[in-house]
Design an enzyme around this catalytic site. Structure first.
Site, PDB file in Angstrom:
ATOM      1  N   HIS A  29       0.856  -1.189   0.000  1.00  0.00           N
ATOM      2  CA  HIS A  29       0.000   0.000   0.000  1.00  0.00           C
ATOM      3  C   HIS A  29       0.890   1.237   0.000  1.00  0.00           C
ATOM      4  CE1 HIS A  29      -3.249   2.751   1.088  1.00  0.00           C
ATOM      5  NE2 HIS A  29      -4.046   1.799   0.654  1.00  0.00           N
ATOM      6  N   GLU A  47      -7.650  -5.656  -0.286  1.00  0.00           N
ATOM      7  CA  GLU A  47      -8.155  -6.460  -1.394  1.00  0.00           C
ATOM      8  C   GLU A  47      -8.074  -7.959  -1.147  1.00  0.00           C
ATOM      9  OE1 GLU A  47      -9.825  -4.578  -2.920  1.00  0.00           O
ATOM     10  OE2 GLU A  47      -8.855  -3.390  -4.477  1.00  0.00           O
TER      11      GLU A  47
HETATM   12  N1  ACO Z   1       4.260  -7.447  -4.618  1.00  0.00           N
HETATM   13  C1  ACO Z   1       5.570  -7.366  -4.907  1.00  0.00           C
HETATM   14  N2  ACO Z   1       6.288  -6.253  -4.786  1.00  0.00           N
HETATM   15  C2  ACO Z   1       5.658  -5.160  -4.324  1.00  0.00           C
HETATM   16  C3  ACO Z   1       4.305  -5.172  -3.986  1.00  0.00           C
HETATM   17  C4  ACO Z   1       3.605  -6.374  -4.140  1.00  0.00           C
HETATM   18  N3  ACO Z   1       2.296  -6.457  -3.852  1.00  0.00           N
HETATM   19  N4  ACO Z   1       3.948  -3.947  -3.560  1.00  0.00           N
HETATM   20  C5  ACO Z   1       5.050  -3.183  -3.627  1.00  0.00           C
HETATM   21  N5  ACO Z   1       6.083  -3.918  -4.092  1.00  0.00           N
HETATM   22  C6  ACO Z   1       7.460  -3.488  -4.288  1.00  0.00           C
HETATM   23  C7  ACO Z   1       7.691  -2.915  -5.671  1.00  0.00           C
HETATM   24  O1  ACO Z   1       7.986  -3.919  -6.602  1.00  0.00           O
HETATM   25  C8  ACO Z   1       8.854  -1.999  -5.403  1.00  0.00           C
HETATM   26  O2  ACO Z   1      10.020  -2.787  -5.295  1.00  0.00           O
HETATM   27  P1  ACO Z   1      11.438  -2.236  -5.836  1.00  0.00           P
HETATM   28  O3  ACO Z   1      11.743  -1.026  -4.992  1.00  0.00           O
HETATM   29  O4  ACO Z   1      12.362  -3.392  -5.617  1.00  0.00           O
HETATM   30  O5  ACO Z   1      11.211  -1.886  -7.276  1.00  0.00           O
HETATM   31  C9  ACO Z   1       8.558  -1.462  -3.997  1.00  0.00           C
HETATM   32  O6  ACO Z   1       7.736  -2.440  -3.379  1.00  0.00           O
HETATM   33  C10 ACO Z   1       7.839  -0.137  -4.023  1.00  0.00           C
HETATM   34  O7  ACO Z   1       6.770  -0.205  -4.971  1.00  0.00           O
HETATM   35  P2  ACO Z   1       5.900   1.060  -5.390  1.00  0.00           P
HETATM   36  O8  ACO Z   1       5.071   0.662  -6.549  1.00  0.00           O
HETATM   37  O9  ACO Z   1       6.757   2.273  -5.512  1.00  0.00           O
HETATM   38  O10 ACO Z   1       5.058   1.264  -4.089  1.00  0.00           O
HETATM   39  P3  ACO Z   1       3.653   1.899  -3.973  1.00  0.00           P
HETATM   40  O11 ACO Z   1       3.580   2.519  -2.670  1.00  0.00           O
HETATM   41  O12 ACO Z   1       3.302   2.763  -5.121  1.00  0.00           O
HETATM   42  O13 ACO Z   1       2.758   0.572  -4.044  1.00  0.00           O
HETATM   43  C11 ACO Z   1       0.774  -0.553  -4.585  1.00  0.00           C
HETATM   44  C12 ACO Z   1       1.428   0.503  -3.708  1.00  0.00           C
HETATM   45  C13 ACO Z   1       0.686  -0.023  -6.008  1.00  0.00           C
HETATM   46  C14 ACO Z   1      -0.611  -0.840  -4.050  1.00  0.00           C
HETATM   47  C15 ACO Z   1       1.640  -1.846  -4.569  1.00  0.00           C
HETATM   48  O14 ACO Z   1       1.843  -2.280  -3.248  1.00  0.00           O
HETATM   49  C16 ACO Z   1       1.050  -2.962  -5.416  1.00  0.00           C
HETATM   50  O15 ACO Z   1       1.226  -2.980  -6.636  1.00  0.00           O
HETATM   51  N6  ACO Z   1       0.317  -3.939  -4.780  1.00  0.00           N
HETATM   52  C17 ACO Z   1      -0.296  -5.019  -5.502  1.00  0.00           C
HETATM   53  C18 ACO Z   1      -1.637  -4.591  -6.116  1.00  0.00           C
HETATM   54  C19 ACO Z   1      -2.685  -4.357  -5.059  1.00  0.00           C
HETATM   55  O16 ACO Z   1      -2.847  -5.143  -4.124  1.00  0.00           O
HETATM   56  N7  ACO Z   1      -3.444  -3.260  -5.253  1.00  0.00           N
HETATM   57  C20 ACO Z   1      -4.520  -2.866  -4.314  1.00  0.00           C
HETATM   58  C21 ACO Z   1      -4.045  -1.783  -3.391  1.00  0.00           C
HETATM   59  S1  ACO Z   1      -5.251  -1.366  -2.171  1.00  0.00           S
HETATM   60  C22 ACO Z   1      -6.303  -0.321  -2.978  1.00  0.00           C
HETATM   61  O17 ACO Z   1      -5.961   0.416  -3.852  1.00  0.00           O
HETATM   62  C23 ACO Z   1      -7.734  -0.378  -2.611  1.00  0.00           C
END
Ligand code: ACO
Length: 361
Positions: free
Chosen positions: A245, A303
């Site tokens: 998140h 989720e």
């Molecule tokens: N699985 C694997 N790696 C992840 C995940 C995940 N679920 N979430 C974050 N990361 C990693 C990224 O790959 C990245 O790694 P890196 O630095 O080695 O490249 C690091 O964590 C940071 O990622 P960002 O995308 O910059 O973090 P952000 O804060 O934008 O992420 C997000 C938030 C987009 C929700 C992310 O956690 C994600 O993609 N989760 C999976 C999809 C999901 O569950 N979405 C629903 C969110 S809840 C909602 O919106 C209601």
């Protein structure tokens, strides 16, 4: 440069606050724990709308007005329904909502609350070759959504769905709420603003995640080894759906609220073995993520248990984001009204980093 606008405050709001370090969600002065499973969705709509509509009635009257709005929306979209099943279920809902009047009054707002429930149930039935069921204006919103889907709604399933709608009704300035506020700031009208929210919610990084959570659970069940499956996904650069998140560095409080609802359902139907399996997958995912991404605290988000809850109450995974929109519509509308009342046109700047024109002497 704030790529992703992390930590940028773009609005003052009285609607909700997300504490990503403490793991608390506050909705208009109430903690999520006070509301989830205790308040009905119509009460939470009233809580969010209070002060933003001059003619807002009391709880009981508002529940009736939402019922009337379901009937009105059904009548309005009926001529369109036969064409919409050619679209995927989310696009069909969005297309149906796009024909609603674009005003700023309470009647406009209630149609937008009613529409995701009406359209999702009708489109799912049409997709299965069945006739849509007319809304019952006297029923409660969640119960009627299930009745329009399946013909009947057990009180336990209706209560579970109601708890879900309450749990996701609002959540700070998430991507879809920000999109809604941007459009509302142009004075475009509530339908236009909510359509912007719908567009943003659809993506898998936001409200599109719960359907893929079910696909993940099914794939892991077939593979028989959660840790191997999840590690392989990470090794291929994939994200684990239902985890991570932007704001929460701890477990999303909505995950536990929804898990409690699923656990209650498990005592009266087949859900308990699915829940036990999901808990094992969740633990495996947290372990894999801790090792793969030690620099970032990636925890369970809303989720993961949304997927289990919506599956248990009878929605197919293709419609999970629709049901999310049905709950979040309350927050979007309140934010749109708040933006119109207290904000200005949202118009940030970009920094030009492209080529410069040739200088002519
Ligand atoms: N699985 C694997 N790696 C992840 C995940 C995940 N679920 N979430 C974050 N990361 C990693 C990224 O790959 C990245 O790694 P890196 O630095 O080695 O490249 C690091 O964590 C940071 O990622 P960002 O995308 O910059 O973090 P952000 O804060 O934008 O992420 C997000 C938030 C987009 C929700 C992310 O956690 C994600 O993609 N989760 C999976 C999809 C999901 O569950 N979405 C629903 C969110 S809840 C909602 O919106 C209601």
């Amino acid at each position: 440069m704030a790529n992703g606008l992390d930590d940028v405050v773009a609005a003052d709001t009285v609607l909700s606050d997300v504490d990503g370090v403490g793991g608390h969600l506050t909705i208009r002065g109430h903690s999520l724990a006070e509301l989830a499973g205790r308040w009905r969705y119509a009460q939470v709509v009233r809580l969010l709308f209070d002060g933003f509509f001059d003619d807002l009635p009391g709880d009981a009257e508002l529940e009736k007005a939402i019922g009337k709005a379901r009937v009105e929306v059904f009548d309005r979209v009926k001529p369109l329904l036969a064409k919409l099943p050619r679209l995927d279920i989310y696009s069909g809902m969005r297309a149906g909502m796009a024909i609603l009047p674009d005003g700023d009054g309470l009647a406009d707002a209630l149609r937008l609350i009613a529409a995701p429930a009406v359209l999702t149930a009708a489109l799912l039935r049409l997709g299965q070759g069945e006739t849509p069921i007319t809304p019952d204006e006297k029923a409660d919103h969640a119960g009627d959504m299930l009745r329009m889907l399946a013909g009947t709604a057990s009180p336990a399933l209706a209560k579970a769905l109601d708890s879900y709608l309450v749990t996701v009704c609002d959540h700070g300035l998430n991507a879809s709420t920000f999109a809604t506020r941007v459009v509302a700031s142009t004075q475009a009208g509530l339908t236009s603003a909510i359509l912007a929210g719908l567009g943003a919610l659809k993506g898998p990084l936001h409200g599109g995640a719960p359907g893929p959570v079910i696909e993940m659970l099914d794939a892991i069940e077939a593979s028989g080894d959660a840790t191997a499956w999840l590690s392989d996904e990470i090794a291929h650069g994939e994200r684990i759906m239902g985890f991570g998140h932007r704001i929460y560095r701890v477990r999303d409080p909505r995950a536990d609220a929804l898990k409690a609802v699923v656990r209650q359902l498990g005592s009266c139907n087949e859900t308990s073995s699915r829940l036990a399996f999901a808990e094992k997958v969740e633990q495996a995912a947290l372990d894999v993520l801790r090792i793969a991404k030690p620099q970032r605290s990636i925890q369970t988000n809303v989720e993961f248990y949304t997927a289990l809850l919506l599956e248990a109450v009878g929605f197919p995974k293709e419609a999970f984001s629709n049901v999310f929109a049905a709950g979040r519509a309350a927050g979007w509308i309140a934010h749109a009204r708040e933006q119109q009342a207290t904000g200005r046109l949202i118009r940030p700047q970009s920094r030009y980093v492209g080529p410069l024109p040739d200088l002519v002497a």
